[in-house]
Design a protein around this motif. Sequence first.
Motif, PDB file in Angstrom:
ATOM      1  N   CYS A 135     -66.767  23.721 -34.278  1.00 11.29           N
ATOM      2  CA  CYS A 135     -67.478  24.410 -33.185  1.00 11.29           C
ATOM      3  C   CYS A 135     -68.013  23.375 -32.183  1.00 11.29           C
ATOM      4  N   ASP A 183     -61.462  30.648 -33.398  1.00 10.54           N
ATOM      5  CA  ASP A 183     -61.944  30.175 -32.091  1.00 10.54           C
ATOM      6  C   ASP A 183     -62.526  31.343 -31.321  1.00 10.54           C
ATOM      7  N   ARG A 184     -63.656  31.093 -30.666  1.00  5.83           N
ATOM      8  CA  ARG A 184     -64.187  32.101 -29.754  1.00  5.83           C
ATOM      9  C   ARG A 184     -64.631  31.403 -28.463  1.00  5.83           C
ATOM     10  N   ASP A 238     -66.309  25.714 -26.226  1.00  8.03           N
ATOM     11  CA  ASP A 238     -65.314  25.790 -27.310  1.00  8.03           C
ATOM     12  C   ASP A 238     -65.974  26.182 -28.645  1.00  8.03           C
ATOM     13  N   TYR A 239     -66.541  27.403 -28.640  1.00  7.07           N
ATOM     14  CA  TYR A 239     -67.155  27.926 -29.863  1.00  7.07           C
ATOM     15  C   TYR A 239     -66.069  28.183 -30.908  1.00  7.07           C
ATOM     16  N   ARG A 240     -66.447  27.997 -32.151  1.00  5.97           N
ATOM     17  CA  ARG A 240     -65.598  28.407 -33.276  1.00  5.97           C
ATOM     18  C   ARG A 240     -66.536  29.031 -34.308  1.00  5.97           C
ATOM     19  N   ARG A 241     -66.193  30.197 -34.791  1.00  2.03           N
ATOM     20  CA  ARG A 241     -67.112  30.935 -35.656  1.00  2.03           C
ATOM     21  C   ARG A 241     -66.579  31.061 -37.072  1.00  2.03           C
TER      22      ARG A 241
END
Length: 251
Positions: A135, A183-184, A238-241
């Motif tokens: 993230c 990825d979000r 570059d969020y990753r959840r």
Amino acid sequence: MTSSSWDPQRYQGRHSYVWQFGESLLELLQPRPGERILDVGCGTGQLTAEIARSGAEVTGLDNSPDMLAQARKNYPQLKFVAADAAGFQVPEPFDAVFSNAALHWVKDQPAAAASIARALKPGGRFVTELGGKGCIASIISAMRDVFGAEADQRRPWTFPSIGEFAPLLEQHGLEVRQASLFDRPTPVEGEHGLEDWLRMFCSSYFRGLSPEQTRDALRALADRLRPALYRDGVWTLDYRRLRVVAVKPNR
Ligand SMILES: C[S@@+](CC[C@H](N)C(=O)[O-])C[C@H]1O[C@@H](n2cnc3c(N)ncnc32)[C@H](O)[C@@H]1O
């Protein structure tokens, strides 16, 4: 790592996407009327209130006095308690524990897993989303460029992989039924979106700096991040959840 301070006005005013993304997590929780549900790291309470709308009896838990004060002001009819996610006890166990966008802020995630498992009834469920491995990798890298060796000590988040997080729950008797890391890409509003986000969520990096030093650091971060994150007038982070559903077995 240093702890973070929370500005509830700034959070509610410009970062509502946090709980808006969290609304789809409620579909996994499926709260039912009469259930007792605990919302860990409830912040200013918007999702706590959404859970209450289902007819469940919900308690919000947070360790920030400022966020809790705002939550109580927003929703005076709801119950909010001050406690650390990494070491709380509940008088009576819950049907479900829910947590959105909070557990990556908790330094001692094993202790949080222990508290959450203890807070569940047999048959109870835990539904969470948090920042996952990778993230905001570009922002963490830019922080290292700008703050040097100190950057990692000032980083307030722990972003686990599935392989790191699921065993914490299993060690405390929970069965992990679903886990996904995805990825979000997250757009933040306006030309100043990155700066707003850095001021909201990265206070631990700027602690002790003068206003001029903070401004210079913000400019240096924007310069480094623009090629990767800024396109057509929009900053997209570059969020990753990591989403996990776990159940405490009936014994
Ligand atoms: C990004 S906000 C998310 C709030 C809310 N869940 C939402 O979706 O809008 C993270 C929240 O986690 C809380 N938090 C961070 N560390 C915590 C801890 N150790 N114990 C309890 N709450 C914590 C913060 O105070 C903050 O309110």
